[in-house]
Design an enzyme around this catalytic site. Structure first.
Site, mmCIF file in Angstrom:
data_model
loop_
_atom_site.group_PDB
_atom_site.id
_atom_site.type_symbol
_atom_site.label_atom_id
_atom_site.label_comp_id
_atom_site.label_asym_id
_atom_site.label_seq_id
_atom_site.Cartn_x
_atom_site.Cartn_y
_atom_site.Cartn_z
ATOM 1 N N TRP A 16 73.509 121.135 52.086
ATOM 2 C CA TRP A 16 72.726 121.010 53.318
ATOM 3 C C TRP A 16 71.515 120.101 53.149
ATOM 4 O O TRP A 16 70.822 119.799 54.114
ATOM 5 C CB TRP A 16 72.295 122.387 53.815
ATOM 6 N N GLU B 165 70.224 127.645 56.942
ATOM 7 C CA GLU B 165 68.983 128.421 57.016
ATOM 8 C C GLU B 165 69.248 129.871 57.437
ATOM 9 O O GLU B 165 68.618 130.798 56.930
ATOM 10 C CB GLU B 165 67.996 127.762 57.981
ATOM 11 N N TYR C 286 59.979 130.177 61.082
ATOM 12 C CA TYR C 286 60.428 129.574 59.826
ATOM 13 C C TYR C 286 61.657 128.689 60.043
ATOM 14 O O TYR C 286 61.695 127.526 59.633
ATOM 15 C CB TYR C 286 60.733 130.662 58.790
ATOM 16 N N ASP D 247 57.636 130.473 54.121
ATOM 17 C CA ASP D 247 58.462 131.635 53.787
ATOM 18 C C ASP D 247 57.848 132.344 52.584
ATOM 19 O O ASP D 247 56.716 132.045 52.173
ATOM 20 C CB ASP D 247 59.910 131.209 53.513
#
Length: 345
Positions: free
Chosen positions: A20, A33, A116, A134
């Site tokens: 990714w 995510e 986030y 995070d």
């Protein structure tokens, strides 16, 4: 050299090669995510690869059934992530013609996408200058700047986001965000980080003050509830079983399970037999009942500790709406039940 420049240089030399990270496709970034929320990369990577193989585009995901999505999600936990993933894909396809929102604020309007995730998608796919905060980021910034704010407090997210906003590289926000998270994952780890090999060991406030093990501060403790589950594995003349879908809100929503008796303590055979006699799962006559194992299986969730016992109940005749053991494998179950099926059927 500034904090962001040194961090990005470290990242380019040490980053993991993850699929990714080699794309700006918002679908693939979003998928990664969601999968990686509260999940280690080593565990999440095979799921990401299977999802991309099965659902190459957001259109494929939107047109799948929720059952298909949950089956593929099986074992990742926090199943609301999988349900929200599916619902959001449908919104993007059927309400937005397959087009992802391009900004952080627009992304926040989608189900299952919080600050986030929105920041990650916006910065990685569009290079929007918005910091990702995070657990890894909390830890790195708390240690480097000696921030003693309790990260479980209501104001912590705002404070750390403001700090990250001051540090972010405006020309390379995507690299900065990736670097900060990767640094927390690989170098500035929760326990016993190798500070002697850290690129910031000449400027980290926590290291200078011997406070690395004390930061970040987290005072609030999660209260864990203990629950006792007794799963009834009925078996008729044709070796068919009975299952049900969890429709109530809470853990494992919309996943399948065997009929369940939840008790206030661990039940013995006599106590369970009494409970079964007053329940209305089946009209078939009960032949025998026994536990599959002597001890319960302990399954830990974020706020719950489940003590699970599986019971074999042989009955006369044919179970109405019974399901074969082979057919069970096609349905999405909580991983603890799936493992039981794989072991015993």
């Amino acid at each position: 050299m500034t904090f962001s420049n040194r961090l990005i240089q470290w990242y380019l030399e040490n980053k993991r090669d993850l699929p990714w990270r080699n794309t700006t496709n918002p679908y693939k970034i979003w998928l990664s995510e969601i999968i990686l929320q509260q999940t280690r990369v080593a565990q999440g990577l095979p799921y990401y690869e299977r999802f991309i193989e099965t659902f190459p585009t957001v259109f494929d995901l939107a047109n799948a059934s929720e059952e298909q999505v949950l089956k593929l999600w099986q074992g990742l936990g926090y199943y609301s992530r999988g349900r929200n993933l599916h619902k959001t894909a449908q919104i993007i396809v059927f309400e937005r013609n397959g087009t992802f929102p391009k900004t952080y604020l627009e992304l926040l309007t989608l189900k299952g996408i919080g600050t986030y995730t929105a920041a990650a998608i916006a910065s990685f796919s569009q290079k929007e200058v918005v910091p990702v905060v995070d657990g890894n980021v909390f830890r790195v910034l708390a240690r480097y700047f000696d921030v003693e704010t309790d990260i479980s407090s209501a104001t912590a997210k705002k404070e750390f986001t403001a700090l990250a906003n001051e540090l972010i590289d405006n020309k390379q926000p995507d690299l900065f965000n990736q670097a900060l998270m990767e640094f927390g994952a690989l170098q500035c780890v929760p326990k016993s980080p190798n500070c002697s090999m850290c690129v910031f060991n000449d400027s980290c406030a926590a290291l200078q003050k011997n406070k690395v093990a004390l930061l970040p501060v987290k005072l609030k403790k999660t209260k864990v509830t203990e629950r006792f589950f007794n799963y009834l594995v009925f078996e008729d003349d044709k070796s068919h079983s009975l299952i049900q879908q969890r429709t109530a809100k809470g853990i494992w929503h919309n996943l399948y399970e065997f009929p369940l008796i939840e008790s206030e303590h661990e039940l013995n055979e006599k106590e369970l037999t009494r409970q079964v006699s007053i329940a209305s799962f089946l009209t078939n006559k009960l032949i025998s009942i026994k536990a599959y194992d002597e001890k319960s299986v302990v399954h830990i969730l974020s706020h719950q500790r489940l003590k699970i016992r599986f019971w074999e109940l042989k009955v006369e005749g044919k179970i109405e709406k019974g399901i074969s053991k082979d057919a069970l494998r096609a349905l999405p179950f909580p991983i603890v039940i799936f493992n039981f099926i794989e072991k015993n059927f």
